[in-house]
Design a protein around this motif. Structure first.
Motif, PDB file in Angstrom:
ATOM      1  N   THR A   1      -1.919   6.296   6.759  1.00 56.01           N
ATOM      2  CA  THR A   1      -1.889   7.695   7.188  1.00 56.01           C
ATOM      3  C   THR A   1      -0.463   8.217   7.100  1.00 56.01           C
ATOM      4  OG1 THR A   1      -1.511   7.238   9.526  1.00 56.01           O
ATOM      5  CG2 THR A   1      -3.797   7.313   8.800  1.00 56.01           C
ATOM      6  N   TYR A   2      -0.339   9.523   6.910  1.00 57.83           N
ATOM      7  CA  TYR A   2       0.980  10.143   6.807  1.00 57.83           C
ATOM      8  C   TYR A   2       0.840  11.659   6.752  1.00 57.83           C
ATOM      9  CZ  TYR A   2      -0.597   9.763   1.963  1.00 57.83           C
ATOM     10  OH  TYR A   2      -1.354   9.801   0.813  1.00 57.83           O
ATOM     11  N   ARG A   3       1.974  12.326   6.846  1.00 58.82           N
ATOM     12  CA  ARG A   3       2.052  13.756   6.561  1.00 58.82           C
ATOM     13  C   ARG A   3       2.621  13.881   5.161  1.00 58.82           C
ATOM     14  NH1 ARG A   3       4.321  18.995   9.592  1.00 58.82           N
ATOM     15  NH2 ARG A   3       4.791  20.188   7.711  1.00 58.82           N
ATOM     16  N   VAL A   4       2.082  14.811   4.397  1.00 59.60           N
ATOM     17  CA  VAL A   4       2.589  15.071   3.054  1.00 59.60           C
ATOM     18  C   VAL A   4       2.764  16.575   2.898  1.00 59.60           C
ATOM     19  CG1 VAL A   4       0.258  15.077   2.006  1.00 59.60           C
ATOM     20  CG2 VAL A   4       2.273  14.637   0.566  1.00 59.60           C
TER      21      VAL A   4
ATOM     22  N   LEU B   1       0.820  -1.214   0.000  1.00 60.79           N
ATOM     23  CA  LEU B   1       0.000   0.000   0.000  1.00 60.79           C
ATOM     24  C   LEU B   1       0.858   1.269   0.000  1.00 60.79           C
ATOM     25  CD1 LEU B   1      -2.972  -1.087   2.253  1.00 60.79           C
ATOM     26  CD2 LEU B   1      -2.775  -1.101  -0.243  1.00 60.79           C
ATOM     27  N   LEU B   2       1.979   1.247   0.694  1.00 61.94           N
ATOM     28  CA  LEU B   2       2.865   2.422   0.649  1.00 61.94           C
ATOM     29  C   LEU B   2       3.426   2.622  -0.749  1.00 61.94           C
ATOM     30  CD1 LEU B   2       4.644   2.095   4.105  1.00 61.94           C
ATOM     31  CD2 LEU B   2       2.912   3.797   3.428  1.00 61.94           C
ATOM     32  N   GLU B   3       3.729   1.541  -1.449  1.00 62.36           N
ATOM     33  CA  GLU B   3       4.184   1.636  -2.839  1.00 62.36           C
ATOM     34  C   GLU B   3       3.070   2.178  -3.724  1.00 62.36           C
ATOM     35  OE1 GLU B   3       6.158   1.630  -6.368  1.00 62.36           O
ATOM     36  OE2 GLU B   3       7.035   1.447  -4.372  1.00 62.36           O
TER      37      GLU B   3
ATOM     38  N   PHE C   1       2.112  23.229   0.669  1.00 61.08           N
ATOM     39  CA  PHE C   1       0.903  23.027   1.448  1.00 61.08           C
ATOM     40  C   PHE C   1       1.061  21.761   2.286  1.00 61.08           C
ATOM     41  CE2 PHE C   1      -0.458  25.426  -2.290  1.00 61.08           C
ATOM     42  CZ  PHE C   1      -1.156  26.463  -1.691  1.00 61.08           C
ATOM     43  N   PRO C   2       1.510  21.899   3.536  1.00 61.51           N
ATOM     44  CA  PRO C   2       1.621  20.721   4.397  1.00 61.51           C
ATOM     45  C   PRO C   2       0.236  20.224   4.804  1.00 61.51           C
ATOM     46  CG  PRO C   2       2.284  22.698   5.592  1.00 61.51           C
ATOM     47  CD  PRO C   2       1.958  23.115   4.198  1.00 61.51           C
ATOM     48  N   SER C   3       0.081  18.916   4.819  1.00 66.79           N
ATOM     49  CA  SER C   3      -1.202  18.298   5.154  1.00 66.79           C
ATOM     50  C   SER C   3      -0.970  16.971   5.858  1.00 66.79           C
ATOM     51  CB  SER C   3      -2.016  18.011   3.887  1.00 66.79           C
ATOM     52  OG  SER C   3      -2.292  19.167   3.168  1.00 66.79           O
ATOM     53  N   TYR C   4      -1.993  16.535   6.562  1.00 69.19           N
ATOM     54  CA  TYR C   4      -2.069  15.147   6.994  1.00 69.19           C
ATOM     55  C   TYR C   4      -3.037  14.461   6.044  1.00 69.19           C
ATOM     56  CZ  TYR C   4       0.446  16.135  11.268  1.00 69.19           C
ATOM     57  OH  TYR C   4       1.420  16.489  12.158  1.00 69.19           O
ATOM     58  N   ALA C   5      -2.756  13.221   5.703  1.00 72.42           N
ATOM     59  CA  ALA C   5      -3.596  12.504   4.751  1.00 72.42           C
ATOM     60  C   ALA C   5      -3.843  11.079   5.233  1.00 72.42           C
ATOM     61  CB  ALA C   5      -2.930  12.479   3.377  1.00 72.42           C
TER      62      ALA C   5
ATOM     63  N   THR D   1       6.000  11.727   5.259  1.00 68.65           N
ATOM     64  CA  THR D   1       6.676  11.302   6.483  1.00 68.65           C
ATOM     65  C   THR D   1       5.631  10.733   7.436  1.00 68.65           C
ATOM     66  OG1 THR D   1       6.471  13.524   7.420  1.00 68.65           O
ATOM     67  CG2 THR D   1       8.540  13.009   6.292  1.00 68.65           C
ATOM     68  N   ASP D   2       6.110  10.145   8.523  1.00 70.46           N
ATOM     69  CA  ASP D   2       5.230   9.616   9.577  1.00 70.46           C
ATOM     70  C   ASP D   2       4.188   8.640   9.030  1.00 70.46           C
ATOM     71  OD1 ASP D   2       6.582  11.218  11.430  1.00 70.46           O
ATOM     72  OD2 ASP D   2       5.245  12.902  11.041  1.00 70.46           O
ATOM     73  N   GLU D   3       4.599   7.789   8.100  1.00 70.64           N
ATOM     74  CA  GLU D   3       3.673   6.836   7.486  1.00 70.64           C
ATOM     75  C   GLU D   3       3.318   5.719   8.468  1.00 70.64           C
ATOM     76  OE1 GLU D   3       5.095   6.915   2.893  1.00 70.64           O
ATOM     77  OE2 GLU D   3       6.404   5.929   4.342  1.00 70.64           O
TER      78      GLU D   3
END
Length: 121
Positions: free
Chosen positions: A80-83, A7-9, A96-100, A65-67
């Motif tokens: 979940t992660y920060r993008v 899923l990360l890929e 535009f920093p976001s959490y996703a 990051t923070d995946e």
């Protein structure tokens, strides 16, 4: 490959397709009933795919990051992660920093995005 690695890929590939304006990639990897929620509202697949293809405000960089991956069961997982999305907006680069978060399901045999949310910081 583990579910998390797979899923990360796939998330990597989705962000690449977004940067490249490859709507056909999204047409394949989003379930037909998929929804996305962002500061722009609630968007369905029929709206998302042509919007990505049009690529009006190109995404230039999308480092994550923070995946984290939560495997709910063999058919469902949450990523979940920060993008930090760098966008070309009116000729200027803006970050535009976001959490996703993305919810993935493989009930049809292949993993597909069911839901995605981006919350701007």
């Amino acid at each position: 490959m583990t579910i998390a690695e797979t899923l990360l890929e796939l998330e990597d590939q989705l962000w690449r397709a977004n940067r490249e304006g490859d709507g056909s990639f999204y047409a394949h990897w989003l379930r037909d009933d998929a929804l996305a929620v962002s500061k722009y509202g609630i968007i369905d697949k029929a709206t998302a795919v042509p919007g990505i293809q049009a690529n009006h405000n190109p995404y230039l960089k999308t480092p994550r990051t923070d995946e984290k991956v939560i495997v709910v069961d063999e058919h469902t997982a949450i990523v979940t992660y920060r993008v930090d999305v760098t966008v070309l907006f009116e000729g200027e680069e803006k970050v535009f920093p976001s959490y996703a978060s993305s919810i993935w399901n493989n009930g049809s045999g292949d993993w597909r995005v069911v839901f995605h949310q981006q919350s701007a910081l």
